[in-house]
Design a protein around this motif. Structure first.
Motif, mmCIF file in Angstrom:
data_model
loop_
_atom_site.group_PDB
_atom_site.id
_atom_site.type_symbol
_atom_site.label_atom_id
_atom_site.label_comp_id
_atom_site.label_asym_id
_atom_site.label_seq_id
_atom_site.Cartn_x
_atom_site.Cartn_y
_atom_site.Cartn_z
ATOM 1 N N ALA A 224 0.838 -1.206 0.000
ATOM 2 C CA ALA A 224 0.000 0.000 0.000
ATOM 3 C C ALA A 224 0.870 1.251 0.000
ATOM 4 C CB ALA A 224 -0.932 -0.017 1.216
ATOM 5 N N ALA A 225 1.924 1.245 0.835
ATOM 6 C CA ALA A 225 2.792 2.422 0.926
ATOM 7 C C ALA A 225 3.511 2.672 -0.392
ATOM 8 C CB ALA A 225 3.801 2.236 2.058
ATOM 9 N N ALA A 226 3.798 1.576 -1.127
ATOM 10 C CA ALA A 226 4.498 1.713 -2.406
ATOM 11 C C ALA A 226 3.510 1.948 -3.552
ATOM 12 C CB ALA A 226 5.332 0.454 -2.687
ATOM 13 N N ARG A 227 2.233 2.006 -3.220
ATOM 14 C CA ARG A 227 1.173 2.168 -4.223
ATOM 15 C C ARG A 227 1.257 1.102 -5.312
ATOM 16 N NH1 ARG A 227 -1.058 7.168 -3.125
ATOM 17 N NH2 ARG A 227 0.264 8.531 -1.872
ATOM 18 N N ARG A 228 1.494 -0.144 -4.875
ATOM 19 C CA ARG A 228 1.490 -1.252 -5.821
ATOM 20 C C ARG A 228 0.297 -2.141 -5.499
ATOM 21 N NH1 ARG A 228 6.584 -1.355 -9.008
ATOM 22 N NH2 ARG A 228 5.410 -3.018 -10.013
ATOM 23 N N PRO A 229 -0.597 -2.377 -6.470
ATOM 24 C CA PRO A 229 -1.723 -3.275 -6.220
ATOM 25 C C PRO A 229 -1.236 -4.704 -6.003
ATOM 26 C CG PRO A 229 -1.585 -2.731 -8.557
ATOM 27 C CD PRO A 229 -0.554 -1.887 -7.859
ATOM 28 N N ALA A 230 -2.057 -5.517 -5.362
ATOM 29 C CA ALA A 230 -1.662 -6.896 -5.055
ATOM 30 C C ALA A 230 -1.333 -7.665 -6.325
ATOM 31 C CB ALA A 230 -2.774 -7.600 -4.275
ATOM 32 N N ARG A 231 -1.945 -7.283 -7.465
ATOM 33 C CA ARG A 231 -1.665 -8.041 -8.693
ATOM 34 C C ARG A 231 -0.234 -7.800 -9.189
ATOM 35 N NH1 ARG A 231 -4.850 -3.833 -10.660
ATOM 36 N NH2 ARG A 231 -3.644 -2.431 -12.004
ATOM 37 N N ASP A 232 0.445 -6.775 -8.658
ATOM 38 C CA ASP A 232 1.852 -6.558 -9.019
ATOM 39 C C ASP A 232 2.794 -7.533 -8.310
ATOM 40 O OD1 ASP A 232 1.170 -4.527 -10.668
ATOM 41 O OD2 ASP A 232 2.367 -2.975 -9.661
ATOM 42 N N LEU A 233 2.290 -8.195 -7.291
ATOM 43 C CA LEU A 233 3.132 -9.118 -6.534
ATOM 44 C C LEU A 233 3.362 -10.384 -7.369
ATOM 45 C CD1 LEU A 233 4.403 -9.350 -3.624
ATOM 46 C CD2 LEU A 233 2.409 -10.758 -3.043
ATOM 47 N N ALA A 234 4.633 -10.687 -7.648
ATOM 48 C CA ALA A 234 4.949 -11.828 -8.518
ATOM 49 C C ALA A 234 5.199 -13.102 -7.732
ATOM 50 C CB ALA A 234 6.180 -11.513 -9.365
ATOM 51 N N GLY A 235 5.500 -12.985 -6.460
ATOM 52 C CA GLY A 235 5.772 -14.181 -5.670
ATOM 53 C C GLY A 235 6.271 -13.795 -4.297
ATOM 54 N N ILE A 236 6.331 -14.796 -3.415
ATOM 55 C CA ILE A 236 6.792 -14.567 -2.041
ATOM 56 C C ILE A 236 7.869 -15.601 -1.706
ATOM 57 C CG2 ILE A 236 6.137 -14.496 0.404
ATOM 58 C CD1 ILE A 236 3.289 -13.791 -0.473
ATOM 59 N N GLY A 237 8.968 -15.121 -1.139
ATOM 60 C CA GLY A 237 10.020 -16.015 -0.657
ATOM 61 C C GLY A 237 10.085 -15.934 0.854
ATOM 62 N N VAL A 238 10.246 -17.085 1.502
ATOM 63 C CA VAL A 238 10.235 -17.134 2.958
ATOM 64 C C VAL A 238 11.457 -17.902 3.461
ATOM 65 C CG1 VAL A 238 8.900 -17.784 5.006
ATOM 66 C CG2 VAL A 238 7.712 -17.253 2.863
ATOM 67 N N GLY A 239 12.145 -17.357 4.452
ATOM 68 C CA GLY A 239 13.209 -18.082 5.142
ATOM 69 C C GLY A 239 12.790 -18.378 6.563
ATOM 70 N N VAL A 240 13.069 -19.601 7.031
ATOM 71 C CA VAL A 240 12.756 -19.982 8.409
ATOM 72 C C VAL A 240 13.991 -20.594 9.058
ATOM 73 C CG1 VAL A 240 10.307 -20.369 7.904
ATOM 74 C CG2 VAL A 240 11.924 -22.278 7.729
ATOM 75 N N PRO A 241 14.087 -20.516 10.399
ATOM 76 C CA PRO A 241 15.302 -21.004 11.073
ATOM 77 C C PRO A 241 15.248 -22.493 11.369
ATOM 78 C CG PRO A 241 13.873 -19.942 12.665
ATOM 79 C CD PRO A 241 13.176 -19.831 11.338
ATOM 80 N N GLY A 242 15.117 -23.302 10.323
ATOM 81 C CA GLY A 242 15.099 -24.743 10.522
ATOM 82 C C GLY A 242 14.989 -25.458 9.196
ATOM 83 N N PRO A 243 15.089 -26.804 9.203
ATOM 84 C CA PRO A 243 15.041 -27.562 7.946
ATOM 85 C C PRO A 243 13.668 -27.503 7.279
ATOM 86 C CG PRO A 243 15.218 -29.051 9.845
ATOM 87 C CD PRO A 243 15.354 -27.655 10.366
ATOM 88 N N VAL A 244 13.673 -27.416 5.968
ATOM 89 C CA VAL A 244 12.457 -27.292 5.172
ATOM 90 C C VAL A 244 12.550 -28.273 4.009
ATOM 91 C CG1 VAL A 244 11.107 -25.758 3.681
ATOM 92 C CG2 VAL A 244 12.305 -24.827 5.676
#
Lengths: 385, 385
Positions: B132-152
Motif C-alpha cells: 500500500a505504501a508503495a502504491r502497488r496493487p496486489a496483482r503486481d506481486l509476482a511471488g513470495i520467498g520465505v526463510g525460516v530457522p530450521g530444515p524445510v
C-alpha cells in the motif's frame, strides 16, 4: 590453454536430442508434446539433427517415399569416443559409442611414474588399434576423455602437483593427444570419472551421490544437483588429508587425530600389517589377506571403514547425498570396509540425513574409469553449456 | 503439495532475458550477436518479453514512430516480490524488485515458538502495508520467498522436524500465505537464503562459495557450480552435529570430540562464560562482551573459531570453494571468530585448496535473509528449470 573444440550439437538442438537419448524412438507428434515446441521450430531442430547424423529413422531404415519417417531415434553409433583410464599401476583404453557404452578395450600394467610420453604413446597406439579393429576411420572419433590418478586443472587438462605422478606436473595432456587426433580432449582425475560413470550407469536418477575411492590414496567424486562438482580449482573431494576425529578409535588401533590417508589407505594398512609380521605391501595384498580370512587383515579393514566413516559422516551431513558409493581396490577385501563405514555413519549422522541414505559398494568394476571418461565426453559433446 | 506456480518467463525466452538482466540496455543487433539467434527467432522472443512487460524501451520512453525502439532494457520494476525472513527472535518483511533490490521493509522482534499462525499473519499484514505504501496493487506481486530457522522440504515448503520451531513441524507455509496472495510461494531455511543473498550481492562471479552461520545454531549454505545445493532431502549444510576433531583444543577448553554446536554456538559459549561467573545467556551477550574487551569472552570466541575451523577445513578440502563467508550473530564479536577459523583452515587444508581461498565475514548484514529470499524467487520466476 588447449581449447576443447565445439560440441557435436548446437545448444538450441540439444533439448530435442536429449528427448531422443532416452533410447526410445519417438514420432514428431510425441516430440512436439514432450518439448512444448511448435511444429515449425521442432522441424528446424530435427532438420539440423538429421543432417548431423545424430538422429535417424528408427531401426536405421531409409524412408521409402517423400514422407518423413514415422519414428526417429538417437544414433549412438554415429561417432565413437576414445576413453583412457590411467591408474598408478594399470591402464585401460576403450572405444565407446555416444551413449558411453564400451565397444572394445585394451588394458595393461604400467607404472604411472614412467612419465607422460611413453604412457600417452601407448594409449594413442591402443586407440588406433581399437579403431582399426572396429573398422572406424579416425574421422569417426568425436573426442577423447582421459582419467589420471591425481589433481587436474579441468579447464586446461593439465595435472597440477600430482603427488604420485612424477613428470606429469604441468604436462599438457590434451596437446600431446591432439598431435595424433584433432578432436576435443578432456582430462579429469580418476575419482571424478568413477563418480560420473557410477552415476550414469548405476544411479541415473540420483541427483546427489558421493563416491569414495579407497586404494593407494583416498578421494571422493561429488555429484550435487545432478552435476559433477569439481570446486574452484578442481580439487573438490580431496579426503586424503582430512583429519579424522578419534571417537571410534581404540588405543589398539593406534594414535588418534591423523590424516585419513595415513589411517585408512591401502599402503597404511599394509604397513601396519607388515609391522605385525604379516607380509603385505599393497592394497591388493591387504584385500587378498582379508578375503582369505586373516583376522588381523579383517580387523584392519573394518577399522579403516570406521575411520573412513568418521569423514563420510561429516560429508553426509554437509552434502546430504542419497547414495554413498565406496569403490577402489580395498573394497575387494569383502564387506568389511563398507560395514565399518555404515557402522559409523548410521551412528553419527543426523536422522534426517540418513533416513533415505544408501551406502553401497561400487558396481562399475574395472571399466568404471573408462565409462566415466566416455560420459564426460558425451556430456561435453551432446549437452553444451 | 503446494505447486509453485508458473515462472514469469517462458523457458525459451529466458536466455534473451538473461542477456538484458545484466542491467545494460542492448540493441537488437547486439542481442543477435550475444545470443547467436537468428533475427527472426530473436524477434519472436522479444515480442513475447515486450508483451510480458519484463522488457521495454530503455529509459522507459515510448517508441514515437512505427520503428522498434533502438535500445531495450530489463524492467526490474515490472513486478514486485515479497521477501520474509523469520529468525528465532526477529522477523523482517521486505518488498523488492525483480532484481532482488530492497524497496522497503518492516521488522520486529518475535519468538518463532509463537507458532505459524500469528507470525505468518503479521508477515502478510506487513506485506500488505508495504504494498500500500508503495502504491502497488496486489496483482503486481509476482511471488513470495520465505526463510525460516530450521530444515524445510524445499519442494513443498513445509518445515520438517525443526528443533527450535515448535508448532511449525509439517505446517503448510505456502498454503497459508496463498490464502492471502495467489502467487508462487517458496520456502527455504535461513542459511541457504543467506548464502544465496551473499552470493548474488557480494560475490556474483564466484561459482563455489561456502556460507557458515554461527548463532543459536550452526549451519552452512553451499553454492557449488554456481547453484545453491540443497542435497537429497534439503538438509545439506547441517554442520551443527558434525564431530570436531580435537587437534586444536587444549584441556583448558574442555573435552574433545563433541558436536560442533555443543562447542561453538552462541548458547554454548554463553553457558561456558556463565559457569565461570560471567553473566551471559545468548549469542548477543557473548558478542557484546567480546566487543567490550572481556578476555574470557574473547578467548571463548577465538576458540569457537578454531573449533569451527576444524570443520570448515574438512569442508574446504571436500568442496574446494574459493570463498568462505562467516555470518550470524557471533561475528558481531569482532575479528576473533574469523581469525580462529583462518588459523585452523590455513594450517590444515591442502595448499591447492587454500592457495586462492578467501575467508571473510558476511557483508550482507541484517537484510541478507530477505535479499536471499527475493533472489530465490527471482531465480524461480526468471530462470525456469
Amino acid at each position: 590453454m588447449t581449447a576443447p573444440a565445439a560440441p557435436l550439437v548446437a545448444a538450441e538442438d540439444a533439448p530435442v536430442l536429449a528427448l531422443l537419448r532416452d533410447g526410445v524412438p519417438h514420432t514428431r507428434a510425441q516430440l512436439i508434446e514432450l518439448s512444448g515446441l511448435s511444429r515449425s521450430t521442432l522441424g528446424l531442430r530435427l532438420d539440423s539433427l538429421l543432417a548431423s547424423g545424430l538422429v535417424g529413422p528408427a531401426g536405421g531404415g531409409v524412408s521409402s517415399g517423400g514422407r518423413p519417417p514415422a519414428y526417429l531415434a538417437f544414433r549412438a553409433d554415429a561417432r565413437v569416443i576414445g576413453a583412457i583410464d590411467l591408474g598408478a599401476t594399470h591402464g585401460v583404453v576403450a572405444l565407446t559409442d555416444l551413449a558411453g557404452r564400451i565397444l572394445s578395450l585394451e588394458s595393461r600394467e604400467l607404472d604411472i611414474a614412467e612419465g607422460p610420453l611413453p604412457i600417452l604413446d601407448w594409449a594413442t597406439d591402443a586407440l588406433a588399434r581399437l579403431l582399426a579393429a572396429a573398422r572406424r576411420p579416425a574421422r569417426d572419433l568425436a573426442g577423447i576423455g582421459v582419467g589420471v590418478p591425481g589433481p587436474v586443472e579441468h579447464s586446461t587438462g593439465i595435472p597440477t602437483n600430482p603427488p604420485i605422478m612424477p613428470g606429469w606436473d604441468g604436462f599438457d595432456v590434451p596437446a600431446r593427444l591432439r598431435e595424433r587426433y584433432r578432436v576435443p580432449v578432456l582430462v579429469d582425475n580418476d575419482v571424478n570419472l568413477l563418480a560420473l560413470g557410477e552415476h550414469a550407469t548405476v544411479h541415473p536418477g540420483v541427483d546427489d551421490l558421493f563416491f569414495v575411492k579407497v586404494a593407494t590414496g583416498i578421494g571422493a567424486g561429488i555429484i550435487s544437483g545432478g552435476r559433477l562438482q569439481r570446486g574452484a580449482q578442481g580439487t573438490a573431494g580431496d579426503l586424503g588429508h582430512v583429519r579424522v576425529p578419534f571417537s571410534s578409535r581404540t588405543p589398539a588401533h593406534g594414535a588418534a587425530d591423523a590424516d585419513l590417508e595415513a589411517l585408512a589407505s591401502g599402503p597404511a594398512l599394509a604397513g601396519a600389517l607388515a609391522a605385525a609380521g604379516i607380509p603385505a605391501t599393497s592394497t591388493s595384498d591387504v584385500a587378498a589377506l582379508a578375503r582369505a580370512g586373516d583376522p588381523a587383515a579383517i580387523d584392519a579393514v573394518r577399522q579403516a571403514g570406521r575411520d573412513l566413516g568418521e569423514v563420510v559422516a561429516t560429508c553426509v551431513n554437509v552434502l546430504n547425498p542419497s547414495v554413498v558409493v565406496i569403490g577402489g581396490g580395498l573394497v575387494l577385501a569383502g564387506e568389511h570396509l563398507v560395514a565399518g563405514v555404515r557402522e559409523v555413519v548410521y551412528g553419527q549422522s543426523t536422522p534426517l540425513a540418513t533416513r533415505y541414505l544408501t551406502i553401497t559398494e561400487s558396481r562399475s568394476g574395472e571399466t568404471g574409469g573408462v565409462t566415466g571418461a566416455a560420459i564426460m565426453l558425451v556430456q561435453h559433446l551432446l549437452e553444451p553449456r
